[in-house]
Structures are given as C-alpha cells and as structure tokens.
Design a protein around this motif. Sequence first.
Motif, PDB file in Angstrom:
ATOM      1  N   GLU A   1       0.750  -1.243   0.147  1.00 53.21           N
ATOM      2  CA  GLU A   1       0.035  -0.038   0.001  1.00 53.21           C
ATOM      3  C   GLU A   1       0.815   1.284  -0.051  1.00 53.21           C
ATOM      4  O   GLU A   1       0.484   2.294  -0.677  1.00 53.21           O
ATOM      5  CB  GLU A   1      -1.114  -0.103   1.229  1.00 53.21           C
ATOM      6  CG  GLU A   1      -1.868   1.184   1.111  1.00 53.21           C
ATOM      7  CD  GLU A   1      -2.862   1.218   2.310  1.00 53.21           C
ATOM      8  OE1 GLU A   1      -3.053   2.042   2.958  1.00 53.21           O
ATOM      9  OE2 GLU A   1      -3.519  -0.066   2.652  1.00 53.21           O
ATOM     10  N   TYR A   2       1.951   1.242   0.820  1.00 53.80           N
ATOM     11  CA  TYR A   2       2.946   2.278   0.676  1.00 53.80           C
ATOM     12  C   TYR A   2       3.444   2.376  -0.677  1.00 53.80           C
ATOM     13  O   TYR A   2       3.491   3.669  -1.230  1.00 53.80           O
ATOM     14  CB  TYR A   2       4.029   2.232   2.088  1.00 53.80           C
ATOM     15  CG  TYR A   2       5.034   3.222   1.809  1.00 53.80           C
ATOM     16  CD1 TYR A   2       4.853   4.542   2.056  1.00 53.80           C
ATOM     17  CD2 TYR A   2       6.452   2.584   1.479  1.00 53.80           C
ATOM     18  CE1 TYR A   2       6.139   5.332   2.017  1.00 53.80           C
ATOM     19  CE2 TYR A   2       7.463   3.507   1.156  1.00 53.80           C
ATOM     20  CZ  TYR A   2       7.272   4.752   1.564  1.00 53.80           C
ATOM     21  OH  TYR A   2       8.507   5.505   1.747  1.00 53.80           O
ATOM     22  N   LEU A   3       3.788   1.558  -1.273  1.00 55.75           N
ATOM     23  CA  LEU A   3       4.592   1.721  -2.598  1.00 55.75           C
ATOM     24  C   LEU A   3       3.474   1.919  -3.513  1.00 55.75           C
ATOM     25  O   LEU A   3       3.728   3.007  -4.621  1.00 55.75           O
ATOM     26  CB  LEU A   3       5.041   0.392  -2.944  1.00 55.75           C
ATOM     27  CG  LEU A   3       6.217  -0.054  -2.203  1.00 55.75           C
ATOM     28  CD1 LEU A   3       6.866  -1.500  -2.634  1.00 55.75           C
ATOM     29  CD2 LEU A   3       7.414   0.765  -2.054  1.00 55.75           C
ATOM     30  N   ALA A   4       2.309   1.644  -3.411  1.00 54.64           N
ATOM     31  CA  ALA A   4       1.041   2.203  -4.430  1.00 54.64           C
ATOM     32  C   ALA A   4       0.991   3.704  -4.091  1.00 54.64           C
ATOM     33  O   ALA A   4       0.464   4.366  -4.988  1.00 54.64           O
ATOM     34  CB  ALA A   4      -0.153   1.375  -4.083  1.00 54.64           C
ATOM     35  N   GLY A   5       0.993   4.158  -2.864  1.00 57.80           N
ATOM     36  CA  GLY A   5       0.873   5.577  -2.714  1.00 57.80           C
ATOM     37  C   GLY A   5       1.950   6.221  -3.510  1.00 57.80           C
ATOM     38  O   GLY A   5       1.753   7.248  -3.958  1.00 57.80           O
ATOM     39  N   LEU A   6       3.192   5.814  -3.467  1.00 54.24           N
ATOM     40  CA  LEU A   6       4.410   6.539  -4.114  1.00 54.24           C
ATOM     41  C   LEU A   6       4.175   6.420  -5.683  1.00 54.24           C
ATOM     42  O   LEU A   6       4.257   7.451  -6.362  1.00 54.24           O
ATOM     43  CB  LEU A   6       5.650   5.722  -3.541  1.00 54.24           C
ATOM     44  CG  LEU A   6       6.100   5.570  -2.307  1.00 54.24           C
ATOM     45  CD1 LEU A   6       7.427   4.949  -2.474  1.00 54.24           C
ATOM     46  CD2 LEU A   6       6.174   7.188  -1.740  1.00 54.24           C
ATOM     47  N   GLU A   7       3.612   5.300  -6.111  1.00 48.27           N
ATOM     48  CA  GLU A   7       3.262   5.400  -7.708  1.00 48.27           C
ATOM     49  C   GLU A   7       2.195   6.246  -8.102  1.00 48.27           C
ATOM     50  O   GLU A   7       2.196   6.993  -8.949  1.00 48.27           O
ATOM     51  CB  GLU A   7       2.809   4.043  -7.793  1.00 48.27           C
ATOM     52  CG  GLU A   7       3.859   2.569  -7.815  1.00 48.27           C
ATOM     53  CD  GLU A   7       3.373   1.437  -7.591  1.00 48.27           C
ATOM     54  OE1 GLU A   7       2.512   1.167  -7.888  1.00 48.27           O
ATOM     55  OE2 GLU A   7       4.114   0.662  -7.098  1.00 48.27           O
ATOM     56  N   ALA A   8       1.097   6.411  -6.997  1.00 47.67           N
ATOM     57  CA  ALA A   8       0.106   7.594  -7.166  1.00 47.67           C
ATOM     58  C   ALA A   8       0.553   8.891  -7.439  1.00 47.67           C
ATOM     59  O   ALA A   8       0.470   9.748  -8.210  1.00 47.67           O
ATOM     60  CB  ALA A   8      -0.982   7.179  -6.372  1.00 47.67           C
ATOM     61  N   ARG A   9       1.462   9.063  -6.257  1.00 48.68           N
ATOM     62  CA  ARG A   9       2.213  10.348  -6.056  1.00 48.68           C
ATOM     63  C   ARG A   9       3.053  10.677  -7.456  1.00 48.68           C
ATOM     64  O   ARG A   9       2.959  11.845  -7.984  1.00 48.68           O
ATOM     65  CB  ARG A   9       3.217  10.245  -4.832  1.00 48.68           C
ATOM     66  CG  ARG A   9       3.868  11.687  -4.607  1.00 48.68           C
ATOM     67  CD  ARG A   9       4.814  11.405  -3.430  1.00 48.68           C
ATOM     68  NE  ARG A   9       5.452  12.678  -2.894  1.00 48.68           N
ATOM     69  CZ  ARG A   9       6.725  12.671  -2.985  1.00 48.68           C
ATOM     70  NH1 ARG A   9       7.538  11.731  -3.302  1.00 48.68           N
ATOM     71  NH2 ARG A   9       7.390  13.651  -2.650  1.00 48.68           N
ATOM     72  N   ASP A  10       3.769   9.553  -7.987  1.00 51.05           N
ATOM     73  CA  ASP A  10       4.522   9.847  -9.379  1.00 51.05           C
ATOM     74  C   ASP A  10       3.629  10.193 -10.349  1.00 51.05           C
ATOM     75  O   ASP A  10       4.013  11.167 -11.179  1.00 51.05           O
ATOM     76  CB  ASP A  10       5.511   8.750  -9.692  1.00 51.05           C
ATOM     77  CG  ASP A  10       6.385   8.769  -8.424  1.00 51.05           C
ATOM     78  OD1 ASP A  10       6.744   9.575  -7.711  1.00 51.05           O
ATOM     79  OD2 ASP A  10       7.118   7.285  -8.446  1.00 51.05           O
ATOM     80  N   ARG A  11       2.496   9.632 -10.480  1.00 47.25           N
ATOM     81  CA  ARG A  11       1.534   9.790 -11.475  1.00 47.25           C
ATOM     82  C   ARG A  11       1.196  11.468 -11.376  1.00 47.25           C
ATOM     83  O   ARG A  11       0.858  11.958 -12.430  1.00 47.25           O
ATOM     84  CB  ARG A  11       0.420   8.661 -11.579  1.00 47.25           C
ATOM     85  CG  ARG A  11       1.099   7.381 -11.883  1.00 47.25           C
ATOM     86  CD  ARG A  11      -0.328   6.703 -12.220  1.00 47.25           C
ATOM     87  NE  ARG A  11      -1.303   6.558 -11.216  1.00 47.25           N
ATOM     88  CZ  ARG A  11      -1.152   5.392 -10.418  1.00 47.25           C
ATOM     89  NH1 ARG A  11       0.109   4.511 -10.511  1.00 47.25           N
ATOM     90  NH2 ARG A  11      -1.804   5.204  -9.404  1.00 47.25           N
ATOM     91  N   GLY A  12       0.899  11.735 -10.272  1.00 42.13           N
ATOM     92  CA  GLY A  12       0.193  12.924  -9.948  1.00 42.13           C
ATOM     93  C   GLY A  12       1.393  14.154 -10.329  1.00 42.13           C
ATOM     94  O   GLY A  12       0.838  15.167 -10.876  1.00 42.13           O
ATOM     95  N   HIS A  13       2.656  13.832  -9.916  1.00 43.41           N
ATOM     96  CA  HIS A  13       3.545  14.859 -10.154  1.00 43.41           C
ATOM     97  C   HIS A  13       3.665  14.857 -11.887  1.00 43.41           C
ATOM     98  O   HIS A  13       3.860  15.939 -12.321  1.00 43.41           O
ATOM     99  CB  HIS A  13       4.970  14.261  -9.832  1.00 43.41           C
ATOM    100  CG  HIS A  13       5.055  14.671  -8.342  1.00 43.41           C
ATOM    101  ND1 HIS A  13       5.942  14.351  -7.575  1.00 43.41           N
ATOM    102  CD2 HIS A  13       4.137  15.411  -7.486  1.00 43.41           C
ATOM    103  CE1 HIS A  13       5.867  14.580  -6.182  1.00 43.41           C
ATOM    104  NE2 HIS A  13       4.482  15.341  -5.998  1.00 43.41           N
ATOM    105  N   SER A  14       3.609  13.798 -12.639  1.00 46.84           N
ATOM    106  CA  SER A  14       3.831  13.705 -14.010  1.00 46.84           C
ATOM    107  C   SER A  14       2.696  14.232 -14.658  1.00 46.84           C
ATOM    108  O   SER A  14       2.813  15.063 -15.637  1.00 46.84           O
ATOM    109  CB  SER A  14       3.771  12.107 -14.361  1.00 46.84           C
ATOM    110  OG  SER A  14       4.873  11.643 -14.056  1.00 46.84           O
ATOM    111  N   ALA A  15       1.505  14.343 -14.023  1.00 47.87           N
ATOM    112  CA  ALA A  15       0.321  14.937 -14.669  1.00 47.87           C
ATOM    113  C   ALA A  15       0.459  16.571 -14.739  1.00 47.87           C
ATOM    114  O   ALA A  15      -0.046  17.407 -15.361  1.00 47.87           O
ATOM    115  CB  ALA A  15      -0.980  14.456 -13.883  1.00 47.87           C
ATOM    116  N   ALA A  16       0.935  16.879 -13.545  1.00 49.59           N
ATOM    117  CA  ALA A  16       1.333  18.274 -13.061  1.00 49.59           C
ATOM    118  C   ALA A  16       2.193  18.829 -14.103  1.00 49.59           C
ATOM    119  O   ALA A  16       2.251  20.094 -14.348  1.00 49.59           O
ATOM    120  CB  ALA A  16       1.480  18.623 -11.469  1.00 49.59           C
TER     121      ALA A  16
END
Length: 248
Positions: A233-248
Amino acid sequence: MTDAAASARRTALVLRHDFAIGLGNLGPTLAAHGYDVATIDAPVTDVAALDPLAADLVVVLGGEEGAYETDRYPYLADELRLLQARIEAEAPIFGVCLGAQLLAAALGARVYPGERKEVGWLEVAPTEAGADSPVRHFAGVPTVQWHGDTFDLPEGVERLAESPQYENQAFRRDEWLLAVQFHPEVTTEIHEEWLDAWGDELPAYGLSTERLREERASYGAPAEAASAALLGEYLAGLEARDRGHSAA
C-alpha cells in the motif's frame, strides 16, 4: 508483476546494518512493484559517497546500534546526512526499527534508551490516523518486536501506531515517509537467526526460544501477509504520487 512494474523499473537502496537483519519478506513486495534492489552494508560502505537522491526509494533496516551513537559508529552520522537530504527533497524513505529511530533523529527528535526492551510477538494498535494508513494491516496481528531504544515523535509527522510499552510505534510524513518500530520483515529464516544470535536475552523478559518458535508458527503467516499489505500500500501510494507529479 504489476502494471506499474511492467511500465517502468524503479530503484531501491537498502541500508543494512547487520547480515542477520535483512530485507526478508519485504523483498518480494518491492520486486512485485518493479523495484531493482541494491543492498549496501552501512558499516563497511562509504555512505558519505552515496548520492542521497539517486534511488527512487531508500529503505533503512534495523541494527543493534543506537541512532545517538554517531561517535561510536561514524557511518550513522553519514546515514543521518543522507536521510536529511532526502527529507529536504521529500524523497521516499521507509524505515524499520533502527531505521525508524534514525528517521526520527533526522527529523530533529530525541532518540534514547527505553526503560525496558520490548521483545516478542506483540500487537501494535493503530491510532486514528493509523487506521487510514498502511499500518492498519497490523491491527490485531502480532508482529516481532526486539528493541531497547525509543524516540520522541518528530514535529510534522502523524503517529500511526502505539503499544502499551512504547507509544511511538509508527509514523509518517505525507505519503512519502513511513517508519515502523516493529519488524515486518521477519521470515522464518530471520527469526531463527535472531534466536541463535540473541536468544540468551529472552529469559529476562519471561520468554524462551521454544515459546517464540511456537508463536512464530501461529503468527508468522498472518504477519507476513500484513507486511506485504503494508509495504504494498505504501508503494502504491508512491506510484500514485509519481503519476500526480507527472500529470502536473
């Protein structure tokens, strides 16, 4: 392998302090999320020469050292500088036991010997914040404790779990920093290595190697499942964070 793992490999730098205190069952979860793992042994590696931000994730494992013993173990001072650089950059870090204590110190909190070691297969209780965090997977699931040091809760973090003996059992900062005082990494092999190395301590805590083996037989599988869920779950959160940064 997850879709995220298939699309892009990530790197995890593991700081190990003792051969007997390894990555254990955390390794398969890292692999499943697409991480290439590089383990370095802090006591024999020039930690100061490492690029603090080169890896996507840093995992800091346990050890017998005290986070405050930088004079006795100079590499701990180098680790603290590495962690402080990552904290400044909000670069992901996962700390276990000594790793949690080093993260607390890097965040400016006091780390110190506790009144009595916390040893055995014991439960931690998620806080209100912890109930909405990866640590919730350990609710009602005994896990290995084997530590004598503790720490004050750093400023700017959420306490995620507590135990009757030590109130600071896990904390996080946002989604990128997670620290646990207990030992989610323990496999049967690691458990046996610890009993061989430190089993002579157990009678002082009303325990025996036989009792801990019995408890491992009862609690080991649920604890490993909780470990995979927590780290996943922690790693999935990091992946979601990366996707959010990429979208920004």
